[in-house]
Design a protein around this motif. Structure first.
Motif, PDB file in Angstrom:
ATOM      1  N   PRO A   1       0.816  -1.215   0.000  1.00 27.08           N
ATOM      2  CA  PRO A   1       0.000   0.000   0.000  1.00 27.08           C
ATOM      3  C   PRO A   1       0.848   1.264   0.000  1.00 27.08           C
ATOM      4  N   GLY A   2       0.481   2.194  -0.846  1.00 28.98           N
ATOM      5  CA  GLY A   2       0.997   3.554  -0.772  1.00 28.98           C
ATOM      6  C   GLY A   2      -0.192   4.437  -0.435  1.00 28.98           C
ATOM      7  N   TRP A   3       0.054   5.701  -0.175  1.00 25.70           N
ATOM      8  CA  TRP A   3      -1.028   6.532   0.342  1.00 25.70           C
ATOM      9  C   TRP A   3      -1.051   7.913  -0.308  1.00 25.70           C
ATOM     10  N   ALA A   4      -2.245   8.322  -0.715  1.00 20.89           N
ATOM     11  CA  ALA A   4      -2.497   9.719  -1.049  1.00 20.89           C
ATOM     12  C   ALA A   4      -3.102  10.352   0.201  1.00 20.89           C
ATOM     13  N   VAL A   5      -2.550  11.462   0.641  1.00 19.55           N
ATOM     14  CA  VAL A   5      -2.928  12.032   1.935  1.00 19.55           C
ATOM     15  C   VAL A   5      -3.462  13.449   1.772  1.00 19.55           C
ATOM     16  N   ASP A   6      -4.641  13.687   2.345  1.00 18.44           N
ATOM     17  CA  ASP A   6      -5.163  15.041   2.537  1.00 18.44           C
ATOM     18  C   ASP A   6      -4.918  15.419   3.995  1.00 18.44           C
ATOM     19  N   MET A   7      -4.506  16.660   4.233  1.00 18.33           N
ATOM     20  CA  MET A   7      -4.074  17.049   5.578  1.00 18.33           C
ATOM     21  C   MET A   7      -4.468  18.492   5.842  1.00 18.33           C
ATOM     22  N   TRP A   8      -4.981  18.761   7.050  1.00 21.13           N
ATOM     23  CA  TRP A   8      -5.372  20.115   7.406  1.00 21.13           C
ATOM     24  C   TRP A   8      -5.262  20.316   8.914  1.00 21.13           C
ATOM     25  N   ALA A   9      -5.371  21.553   9.351  1.00 24.00           N
ATOM     26  CA  ALA A   9      -5.242  21.893  10.770  1.00 24.00           C
ATOM     27  C   ALA A   9      -6.547  22.457  11.310  1.00 24.00           C
ATOM     28  N   ASN A  10      -6.764  22.261  12.608  1.00 20.73           N
ATOM     29  CA  ASN A  10      -7.929  22.797  13.316  1.00 20.73           C
ATOM     30  C   ASN A  10      -7.462  23.542  14.562  1.00 20.73           C
TER      31      ASN A  10
ATOM     32  N   VAL B   1      -1.733  18.663  18.924  1.00 15.60           N
ATOM     33  CA  VAL B   1      -0.624  19.593  19.099  1.00 15.60           C
ATOM     34  C   VAL B   1      -0.744  20.341  20.422  1.00 15.60           C
ATOM     35  N   ASP B   2      -1.955  20.725  20.797  1.00 12.44           N
ATOM     36  CA  ASP B   2      -2.193  21.458  22.048  1.00 12.44           C
ATOM     37  C   ASP B   2      -3.631  21.194  22.460  1.00 12.44           C
ATOM     38  N   MET B   3      -3.860  20.809  23.715  1.00 14.41           N
ATOM     39  CA  MET B   3      -5.216  20.513  24.171  1.00 14.41           C
ATOM     40  C   MET B   3      -5.954  21.741  24.685  1.00 14.41           C
ATOM     41  N   GLY B   4      -5.290  22.914  24.694  1.00 18.44           N
ATOM     42  CA  GLY B   4      -5.983  24.151  25.035  1.00 18.44           C
ATOM     43  C   GLY B   4      -6.186  24.398  26.511  1.00 18.44           C
ATOM     44  N   ALA B   5      -5.522  23.602  27.359  1.00 20.52           N
ATOM     45  CA  ALA B   5      -5.744  23.753  28.793  1.00 20.52           C
ATOM     46  C   ALA B   5      -4.964  24.909  29.390  1.00 20.52           C
TER      47      ALA B   5
ATOM     48  N   GLU C   1      -3.873  13.439  24.512  1.00 20.84           N
ATOM     49  CA  GLU C   1      -2.882  14.352  25.067  1.00 20.84           C
ATOM     50  C   GLU C   1      -2.032  14.882  23.933  1.00 20.84           C
ATOM     51  N   ALA C   2      -1.388  16.001  24.154  1.00 19.45           N
ATOM     52  CA  ALA C   2      -0.530  16.581  23.125  1.00 19.45           C
ATOM     53  C   ALA C   2       0.558  15.581  22.747  1.00 19.45           C
ATOM     54  N   GLY C   3       0.786  15.427  21.449  1.00 21.19           N
ATOM     55  CA  GLY C   3       1.759  14.470  20.958  1.00 21.19           C
ATOM     56  C   GLY C   3       1.183  13.107  20.655  1.00 21.19           C
TER      57      GLY C   3
ATOM     58  N   GLY D   1     -10.908  25.321  28.159  1.00 19.44           N
ATOM     59  CA  GLY D   1      -9.595  25.801  28.557  1.00 19.44           C
ATOM     60  C   GLY D   1      -9.351  27.242  28.139  1.00 19.44           C
ATOM     61  N   LEU D   2      -8.308  27.828  28.695  1.00 19.65           N
ATOM     62  CA  LEU D   2      -7.969  29.218  28.387  1.00 19.65           C
ATOM     63  C   LEU D   2      -7.185  29.342  27.088  1.00 19.65           C
ATOM     64  N   GLY D   3      -6.597  28.240  26.628  1.00 21.26           N
ATOM     65  CA  GLY D   3      -5.797  28.267  25.405  1.00 21.26           C
ATOM     66  C   GLY D   3      -6.566  27.770  24.195  1.00 21.26           C
ATOM     67  N   GLU D   4      -5.854  27.602  23.085  1.00 25.63           N
ATOM     68  CA  GLU D   4      -6.440  27.099  21.851  1.00 25.63           C
ATOM     69  C   GLU D   4      -6.134  25.606  21.705  1.00 25.63           C
ATOM     70  N   ARG D   5      -7.161  24.849  21.362  1.00 22.54           N
ATOM     71  CA  ARG D   5      -7.007  23.415  21.138  1.00 22.54           C
ATOM     72  C   ARG D   5      -6.597  23.233  19.675  1.00 22.54           C
ATOM     73  N   ILE D   6      -5.386  22.722  19.449  1.00 22.64           N
ATOM     74  CA  ILE D   6      -4.827  22.640  18.091  1.00 22.64           C
ATOM     75  C   ILE D   6      -4.635  21.170  17.715  1.00 22.64           C
ATOM     76  N   SER D   7      -5.179  20.798  16.567  1.00 24.20           N
ATOM     77  CA  SER D   7      -5.026  19.426  16.094  1.00 24.20           C
ATOM     78  C   SER D   7      -4.807  19.421  14.585  1.00 24.20           C
ATOM     79  N   ILE D   8      -4.325  18.300  14.101  1.00 28.09           N
ATOM     80  CA  ILE D   8      -4.083  18.085  12.670  1.00 28.09           C
ATOM     81  C   ILE D   8      -4.854  16.851  12.246  1.00 28.09           C
ATOM     82  N   ALA D   9      -5.622  16.954  11.171  1.00 25.07           N
ATOM     83  CA  ALA D   9      -6.408  15.837  10.660  1.00 25.07           C
ATOM     84  C   ALA D   9      -5.861  15.380   9.321  1.00 25.07           C
ATOM     85  N   MET D  10      -6.001  14.084   9.064  1.00 28.62           N
ATOM     86  CA  MET D  10      -5.523  13.500   7.814  1.00 28.62           C
ATOM     87  C   MET D  10      -6.512  12.473   7.297  1.00 28.62           C
ATOM     88  N   ASN D  11      -6.660  12.404   5.975  1.00 31.84           N
ATOM     89  CA  ASN D  11      -7.331  11.309   5.288  1.00 31.84           C
ATOM     90  C   ASN D  11      -6.307  10.576   4.446  1.00 31.84           C
TER      91      ASN D  11
END
Length: 209
Positions: free
Chosen positions: A84-93, A117-121, A167-169, A187-197
């Motif tokens: 298997p090889g992969w075509a990947v779509d990727m974005w941030a939230n 990346v960051d849970m926003g806590a 958790e982050a990471g 939380g007081l911060g921003e919750r940052i994540s990366i999604a992929m298909n």
């Protein structure tokens, strides 16, 4: 029986990607307005993060595909040796307090993944903002009486939804047909994540597709 795979991966090499990916996302967020998908509030980047976030994003794609392949039983057809090889779509939230993502799935892909990346806590332990997955057989478990449930593997009544606090990471990988959502966080911060298909692109041993 009929289990649904869900991979939760933690590794020092994944943790090393957290800060460079966070820097790339926040820089891109300052320059781009974002788009609307499953998000209620928050910022959703356009696709192509593996291009605009550079080497750290490309390393995350490589590690994600490798972890996924380790959990696959690839059955060869007609004696042809393919991998298997992969075509990947990727974005941030990026979600602020109160932002969420509605229940949805990702049609057209084999597997989907999210990297935290960051849970926003903002210094404390996150208490909400869970990643929620839904039993694909729902609402069958509640068909006759919502309070009478078959016992699950744990011995308790089978749940129609499972809430996961990452958790982050951490990297989570799951079949793209699995419906999922993100609950609001406080939380007081921003919750940052990366999604992929990840979409299968079969290729021969020498790399030709």
């Amino acid at each position: 029986m009929f289990s649904t795979p869900l991979i939760r991966a933690r590794h020092p090499e994944l943790s090393k990607l957290v800060q460079p990916l966070k820097d790339a996302i926040l820089e891109h967020k300052r320059a781009q307005a974002g788009i609307k998908r499953s998000n209620f509030g928050g910022w959703h980047s356009e696709l192509g993060m593996d291009r605009w976030a550079g080497e750290p994003a490309q390393m995350l794609v490589s590690m994600t595909s490798s972890i996924l392949e380790d959990q696959l039983d690839v059955q060869q057809m007609d004696g042809t040796h393919m991998r298997p090889g992969w075509a990947v779509d990727m974005w941030a939230n990026v979600n602020r307090a109160g932002d969420a993502n509605a229940q949805h799935c990702h049609p057209g892909s084999f597997a989907s993944a999210v990297f935290y990346v960051d849970m926003g806590a903002s210094g404390g332990e996150p208490k909400d903002g869970h990643f929620v997955v839904e039993d694909p057989r729902y609402p069958m478990a509640h068909m006759q009486h919502p309070n009478v449930l078959w016992k699950g593997a744990s011995g308790a009544g089978a749940e129609s939804q499972v809430a996961i606090m990452p958790e982050a990471g951490e990297l989570i990988i799951f079949p793209s047909w699995l419906r999922h959502a993100v609950r609001p966080h406080s939380g007081l911060g921003e919750r940052i994540s990366i999604a992929m298909n990840l979409t299968l692109m079969w290729q021969a041993p020498g790399g030709a597709r």
